[in-house]
Design an enzyme around this catalytic site. Structure first.
Site, short mmCIF file in Angstrom:
data_model
loop_
_atom_site.label_atom_id
_atom_site.label_comp_id
_atom_site.label_asym_id
_atom_site.label_seq_id
_atom_site.Cartn_x
_atom_site.Cartn_y
_atom_site.Cartn_z
N TYR A 123 -1.13 0.07 10.10
CA TYR A 123 -1.36 -0.62 8.84
C TYR A 123 -0.15 -0.45 7.90
CZ TYR A 123 -3.50 -1.40 4.21
OH TYR A 123 -3.79 -1.81 2.94
N SER A 149 0.82 -1.21 0.00
CA SER A 149 0.00 0.00 0.00
C SER A 149 0.85 1.26 0.00
CB SER A 149 -0.90 0.00 1.23
OG SER A 149 -1.53 1.25 1.42
N LYS A 199 2.42 -3.38 6.59
CA LYS A 199 2.67 -3.63 5.17
C LYS A 199 4.17 -3.56 4.87
CE LYS A 199 -1.39 -4.28 3.19
NZ LYS A 199 -1.71 -5.53 2.46
#
Length: 338
Positions: free
Chosen positions: A154, A126, A158
């Site tokens: 998050y 991402s 990632k």
């Protein structure tokens, strides 16, 4: 060739499965079986499929033996907990994102060590791996060589997975590829728990006759990609042969998928242009500092020369993104009221 898709019941998973099924091949080889893995049941996986389908329903960590019961040649790892839910529940994010990815890599490593194929693994990362910090602010344009400084759990998870995949690739356990996805819009259906979910909601809900809330300053610029462009990019990065020259994947770095840079105000103006004032006026502004802190930390302008070398291009503009949505999801648009 046995191809596995995790998160197969998700929005992008379903689109990817459809593309693979229609093609019937991956990397020039015939797909003998598509293995679709998700904890959410989806009854229509095999309907109209062009290749044999095996559905593995349940928690991935508990079903790895079934997934790897036969050799896996290619794996698309899309399953993940998303940004806002990772921020709300650290343990959930670490389990769903890091622990599961590590388990997949260990299974792939065991397969290779036992004489099986070195599987080709595409990991959906991402743009959230980037973030701005006062000590290391983001440059105006980010590239794969920009130091990632994620500002969310998050994004951190990632990035951790990217590094694990890179090291396993260096050691020959897998042939790993990382595609950094932009915010995907417009998504149909129910909103998910991503901090960026409003970017679809401020279009999808008004078109469906429902109110929507914009939680950020409309001047905020974001990096977007349509579902069509995103799936195209995932497949292209996964199928590219390694080497130098056009169409080949050079070096170990991730690939930033192409991004359309657009402000939230531009999105709303395009909605008004296409659907009219009644629809656009269903959006109200209600600032949410927590959402803006996450989404505002992501870069809006992305250097995608590596993606361009693979023949990938960004969406032409948000008008084309909206037109794609209207074409692909006509039933999601409410009939105008008298």
């Amino acid at each position: 060739m046995r191809v596995v898709v995790t998160g197969a019941s998700g929005f992008l998973g379903r689109l990817l499965v459809g593309a693979l099924s229609r093609a019937g091949t991956f990397g020039g080889a015939q797909i003998s079986r598509l293995v679709l893995v998700d904890r959410v049941a989806w009854p229509d996986h095999s309907r109209g499929a062009g290749v044999p389908v095996q559905v593995v329903h349940g928690e991935l960590l508990e079903r790895l033996d079934e997934v790897f019961a036969e050799p896996v040649d290619a794996l698309f790892h899309l399953a993940a907990a998303v940004s806002a839910e990772c921020e709300a529940d650290f343990d959930l994010g670490m389990h769903a994102n890091v622990d599961v990815t590590r388990a997949l890599l260990e299974a792939a490593r065991a397969q290779a060590r036992s004489g099986g194929p070195v599987l080709r693994m595409l990991f959906a990362s991402s743009v959230a791996v980037y973030g701005s910090h006062p000590a290391l602010p983001l440059p105006p344009v980010v590239s794969e060589t920009t130091v990632p400084v994620p500002r969310s759990s998050y994004g951190t998870q990632k990035l951790m997975c990217e590094q694990l995949i890179a090291d396993c690739t260096r050691r020959g356990f897998v042939d790993g590829r990382v595609a950094r996805l932009m915010t995907v819009a417009v998504r149909p259906g129910r909103p998910n728990a991503a901090a960026s979910a409003f970017l679809s909601g401020i279009v999808r809900e008004p078109l469906a006759g429902l109110p929507a809330v914009c939680p950020v300053d409309p001047a905020l610029k974001v990096a977007l990609a349509s579902p069509r462009r995103t799936v195209e990019g995932i497949l292209r990065v996964a199928e590219a042969e390694r080497g130098t020259g056009p169409g080949r994947l050079e070096g170990p770095l991730p690939v930033n998928l192409p991004a359309l840079t657009v402000s939230v105000a531009d999105i709303l103006a395009t909605l008004r242009q296409v659907a009219g004032d009644t629809v656009a006026d269903r959006v109200t502004l209600a600032p949410d500092p927590a959402v803006e802190a996450i989404v505002g930390s992501w870069p809006a302008v992305v250097d995608h020369r590596r993606a361009a070398a693979l023949g990938l291009r960004p969406d032409a503009g948000f008008l084309s993104v909206l037109q794609d949505y209207l074409t692909d999801h006509p039933d999601a648009v409410a009939e105008p009221s008298d």
